[in-house]
Motif scaffolding. Sequence first.
Motif, PDB file in Angstrom:
ATOM      1  N   LEU A   1      10.327   9.013  13.917  1.00  0.00           N
ATOM      2  CA  LEU A   1      10.238   8.985  12.458  1.00  0.00           C
ATOM      3  C   LEU A   1       9.631   7.648  12.049  1.00  0.00           C
ATOM      4  O   LEU A   1      10.091   6.593  12.494  1.00  0.00           O
ATOM      5  CB  LEU A   1      11.628   9.144  11.850  1.00  0.00           C
ATOM      6  CG  LEU A   1      11.726   9.532  10.381  1.00  0.00           C
ATOM      7  CD1 LEU A   1      11.192  10.949  10.153  1.00  0.00           C
ATOM      8  CD2 LEU A   1      13.168   9.445   9.899  1.00  0.00           C
ATOM      9  N   VAL A   2       8.582   7.697  11.221  1.00  0.00           N
ATOM     10  CA  VAL A   2       7.898   6.476  10.778  1.00  0.00           C
ATOM     11  C   VAL A   2       7.699   6.531   9.271  1.00  0.00           C
ATOM     12  O   VAL A   2       7.810   7.598   8.658  1.00  0.00           O
ATOM     13  CB  VAL A   2       6.527   6.315  11.480  1.00  0.00           C
ATOM     14  CG1 VAL A   2       6.697   6.146  12.982  1.00  0.00           C
ATOM     15  CG2 VAL A   2       5.608   7.495  11.167  1.00  0.00           C
ATOM     16  N   PRO A   3       7.392   5.402   8.628  1.00  0.00           N
ATOM     17  CA  PRO A   3       7.120   5.437   7.187  1.00  0.00           C
ATOM     18  C   PRO A   3       5.910   6.310   6.867  1.00  0.00           C
ATOM     19  O   PRO A   3       4.992   6.463   7.670  1.00  0.00           O
ATOM     20  CB  PRO A   3       6.854   3.971   6.841  1.00  0.00           C
ATOM     21  CG  PRO A   3       7.544   3.195   7.914  1.00  0.00           C
ATOM     22  CD  PRO A   3       7.412   4.031   9.150  1.00  0.00           C
ATOM     23  N   LYS A   4       5.920   6.887   5.666  1.00  0.00           N
ATOM     24  CA  LYS A   4       4.820   7.729   5.206  1.00  0.00           C
ATOM     25  C   LYS A   4       3.500   6.970   5.290  1.00  0.00           C
ATOM     26  O   LYS A   4       3.416   5.802   4.936  1.00  0.00           O
ATOM     27  CB  LYS A   4       5.076   8.173   3.772  1.00  0.00           C
ATOM     28  CG  LYS A   4       4.058   9.163   3.218  1.00  0.00           C
ATOM     29  CD  LYS A   4       4.448   9.590   1.823  1.00  0.00           C
ATOM     30  CE  LYS A   4       3.459  10.608   1.266  1.00  0.00           C
ATOM     31  NZ  LYS A   4       3.867  11.037  -0.110  1.00  0.00           N
ATOM     32  N   GLY A   5       2.462   7.659   5.773  1.00  0.00           N
ATOM     33  CA  GLY A   5       1.156   7.039   5.896  1.00  0.00           C
ATOM     34  C   GLY A   5       0.950   6.258   7.180  1.00  0.00           C
ATOM     35  O   GLY A   5      -0.112   5.665   7.380  1.00  0.00           O
ATOM     36  N   GLU A   6       1.958   6.247   8.060  1.00  0.00           N
ATOM     37  CA  GLU A   6       1.870   5.472   9.298  1.00  0.00           C
ATOM     38  C   GLU A   6       1.691   6.380  10.512  1.00  0.00           C
ATOM     39  O   GLU A   6       2.356   6.217  11.534  1.00  0.00           O
ATOM     40  CB  GLU A   6       3.125   4.608   9.467  1.00  0.00           C
ATOM     41  CG  GLU A   6       3.326   3.589   8.373  1.00  0.00           C
ATOM     42  CD  GLU A   6       2.265   2.485   8.409  1.00  0.00           C
ATOM     43  OE1 GLU A   6       1.712   2.248   9.497  1.00  0.00           O
ATOM     44  OE2 GLU A   6       2.001   1.896   7.349  1.00  0.00           O
ATOM     45  N   ALA A   7       0.795   7.348  10.382  1.00  0.00           N
ATOM     46  CA  ALA A   7       0.565   8.271  11.497  1.00  0.00           C
ATOM     47  C   ALA A   7       0.132   7.528  12.753  1.00  0.00           C
ATOM     48  O   ALA A   7       0.510   7.889  13.870  1.00  0.00           O
ATOM     49  CB  ALA A   7      -0.485   9.315  11.105  1.00  0.00           C
ATOM     50  N   GLN A   8      -0.660   6.481  12.588  1.00  0.00           N
ATOM     51  CA  GLN A   8      -1.114   5.709  13.744  1.00  0.00           C
ATOM     52  C   GLN A   8       0.062   5.062  14.451  1.00  0.00           C
ATOM     53  O   GLN A   8       0.111   4.969  15.679  1.00  0.00           O
ATOM     54  CB  GLN A   8      -2.112   4.646  13.295  1.00  0.00           C
ATOM     55  CG  GLN A   8      -2.737   3.864  14.439  1.00  0.00           C
ATOM     56  CD  GLN A   8      -3.580   4.741  15.360  1.00  0.00           C
ATOM     57  OE1 GLN A   8      -4.220   5.685  14.915  1.00  0.00           O
ATOM     58  NE2 GLN A   8      -3.568   4.435  16.655  1.00  0.00           N
ATOM     59  N   ALA A   9       1.071   4.630  13.666  1.00  0.00           N
ATOM     60  CA  ALA A   9       2.256   4.020  14.262  1.00  0.00           C
ATOM     61  C   ALA A   9       3.022   5.027  15.104  1.00  0.00           C
ATOM     62  O   ALA A   9       3.547   4.698  16.166  1.00  0.00           O
ATOM     63  CB  ALA A   9       3.158   3.446  13.166  1.00  0.00           C
ATOM     64  N   ALA A  10       3.100   6.273  14.627  1.00  0.00           N
ATOM     65  CA  ALA A  10       3.771   7.321  15.395  1.00  0.00           C
ATOM     66  C   ALA A  10       3.045   7.567  16.704  1.00  0.00           C
ATOM     67  O   ALA A  10       3.672   7.697  17.765  1.00  0.00           O
ATOM     68  CB  ALA A  10       3.845   8.605  14.574  1.00  0.00           C
ATOM     69  N   GLU A  11       1.723   7.639  16.646  1.00  0.00           N
ATOM     70  CA  GLU A  11       0.939   7.889  17.856  1.00  0.00           C
ATOM     71  C   GLU A  11       1.118   6.751  18.857  1.00  0.00           C
ATOM     72  O   GLU A  11       1.329   6.986  20.058  1.00  0.00           O
ATOM     73  CB  GLU A  11      -0.534   8.046  17.487  1.00  0.00           C
ATOM     74  CG  GLU A  11      -1.411   8.421  18.659  1.00  0.00           C
ATOM     75  CD  GLU A  11      -2.808   8.835  18.235  1.00  0.00           C
ATOM     76  OE1 GLU A  11      -3.659   9.000  19.126  1.00  0.00           O
ATOM     77  OE2 GLU A  11      -3.046   8.997  17.019  1.00  0.00           O
ATOM     78  N   GLU A  12       1.075   5.518  18.382  1.00  0.00           N
ATOM     79  CA  GLU A  12       1.233   4.373  19.279  1.00  0.00           C
ATOM     80  C   GLU A  12       2.622   4.341  19.896  1.00  0.00           C
ATOM     81  O   GLU A  12       2.780   4.061  21.088  1.00  0.00           O
ATOM     82  CB  GLU A  12       0.951   3.079  18.503  1.00  0.00           C
ATOM     83  CG  GLU A  12      -0.509   2.931  18.092  1.00  0.00           C
ATOM     84  CD  GLU A  12      -0.735   1.749  17.164  1.00  0.00           C
ATOM     85  OE1 GLU A  12       0.275   1.105  16.777  1.00  0.00           O
ATOM     86  OE2 GLU A  12      -1.898   1.476  16.827  1.00  0.00           O
ATOM     87  N   ALA A  13       3.647   4.646  19.084  1.00  0.00           N
ATOM     88  CA  ALA A  13       5.018   4.621  19.600  1.00  0.00           C
ATOM     89  C   ALA A  13       5.220   5.687  20.670  1.00  0.00           C
ATOM     90  O   ALA A  13       5.830   5.424  21.720  1.00  0.00           O
ATOM     91  CB  ALA A  13       6.004   4.827  18.455  1.00  0.00           C
ATOM     92  N   LEU A  14       4.714   6.886  20.433  1.00  0.00           N
ATOM     93  CA  LEU A  14       4.892   7.972  21.393  1.00  0.00           C
ATOM     94  C   LEU A  14       4.086   7.728  22.665  1.00  0.00           C
ATOM     95  O   LEU A  14       4.528   8.094  23.761  1.00  0.00           O
ATOM     96  CB  LEU A  14       4.508   9.298  20.747  1.00  0.00           C
ATOM     97  CG  LEU A  14       5.501   9.789  19.688  1.00  0.00           C
ATOM     98  CD1 LEU A  14       4.896  10.917  18.851  1.00  0.00           C
ATOM     99  CD2 LEU A  14       6.797  10.257  20.331  1.00  0.00           C
ATOM    100  N   GLU A  15       2.941   7.123  22.534  1.00  0.00           N
ATOM    101  CA  GLU A  15       2.151   6.802  23.728  1.00  0.00           C
ATOM    102  C   GLU A  15       2.864   5.766  24.591  1.00  0.00           C
ATOM    103  O   GLU A  15       2.786   5.808  25.820  1.00  0.00           O
ATOM    104  CB  GLU A  15       0.764   6.301  23.316  1.00  0.00           C
ATOM    105  CG  GLU A  15      -0.151   7.419  22.806  1.00  0.00           C
ATOM    106  CD  GLU A  15      -1.488   6.897  22.321  1.00  0.00           C
ATOM    107  OE1 GLU A  15      -1.633   5.647  22.194  1.00  0.00           O
ATOM    108  OE2 GLU A  15      -2.390   7.715  22.061  1.00  0.00           O
ATOM    109  N   ARG A  16       3.560   4.821  23.951  1.00  0.00           N
ATOM    110  CA  ARG A  16       4.326   3.834  24.719  1.00  0.00           C
ATOM    111  C   ARG A  16       5.543   4.475  25.376  1.00  0.00           C
ATOM    112  O   ARG A  16       5.901   4.148  26.508  1.00  0.00           O
ATOM    113  CB  ARG A  16       4.765   2.691  23.800  1.00  0.00           C
ATOM    114  CG  ARG A  16       3.660   1.761  23.368  1.00  0.00           C
ATOM    115  CD  ARG A  16       4.227   0.467  22.794  1.00  0.00           C
ATOM    116  NE  ARG A  16       5.084   0.714  21.649  1.00  0.00           N
ATOM    117  CZ  ARG A  16       4.669   0.761  20.388  1.00  0.00           C
ATOM    118  NH1 ARG A  16       3.380   0.570  20.129  1.00  0.00           N
ATOM    119  NH2 ARG A  16       5.521   0.965  19.394  1.00  0.00           N
TER     120      ARG A  16
END
Length: 281
Positions: free
Chosen positions: A95-110
């Motif tokens: 779960l990430v703040p709205k508009g932070e799709a890139q953050a979700a992708e980076e977190a899941l890749e890690r």
Amino acid sequence: SPSLSEAMDEQGLRADAIRHPEMCRMVLRVLDGRLDAAVYSTVEDNSLVYRSIALDASAPTPLKALEEALYANPLLVQDNFDRTTVLVDTPRMVLVPKGEAQAAEEALERLYPELDADVVTTQVRGGAALGMAVEQDLTGFLRRTFATAQITHRLVPLCNYFGVRGRMGTADRMHVHLHEGHTDIVAYSGDELLMANTFVTPEAMDTVYYTLAAAKQLGYDNSTDRMLLSGDAGPREEVLPTLRRYISHAMPAIFPSALFRLGKDAMTVPLEMLATQIAEI
């Protein structure tokens, strides 16, 4: 034309049972070893069809088992439903703040560097986005088979539904949803989504532990905040008395009576599969 309730026979869910699929909606839930399917009309009462299909464990791959299950039930591969939603059940989510799709992708890749996966991110009610990592062969198959479908995590409709149901209140609230040895916890403060996660809870005390831990972490105010329990009736009733020793406002969630218009089997369908329809009623 035959009603949706007559759509099932020994050969599976028949495609020719519906004359106007454009007036129907379909929700699929893809789980490990199982496919759940719900189809209902947007204009006809008592129209709900629900089937839980065990996938063939002897199939060469889980994806092949899913493919065989879908094509054994031709109703499920109609391409002109009013809306098709595919819910994927996976623990690989964030779960990430709205508009932070890139953050979700980076977190899941890690978190899952070895996984050959697509990251699918969906905005949810409460100023947040939920990202999930799904194997590329699965997302590719789903997109080819259901070209216009929304593919999202199974928690997304629960977050949206619980957000709608609680928006009139001012107190913080936790929603505890029990199902098949798991517990979903979704928490809001006003209109802000604070938490959405799933825990493995084979025993009642596992649910109590994770629920109380989440309440402590979120600063739950026992004098004003509310806790609503939904899901499987047996585990819910087993958990509730213990929770009430610690949580003053722990109570069962009320099943929307209007949902019964879909059919007598509505209460047997997993809540997330009908959550969008509930919010619209």
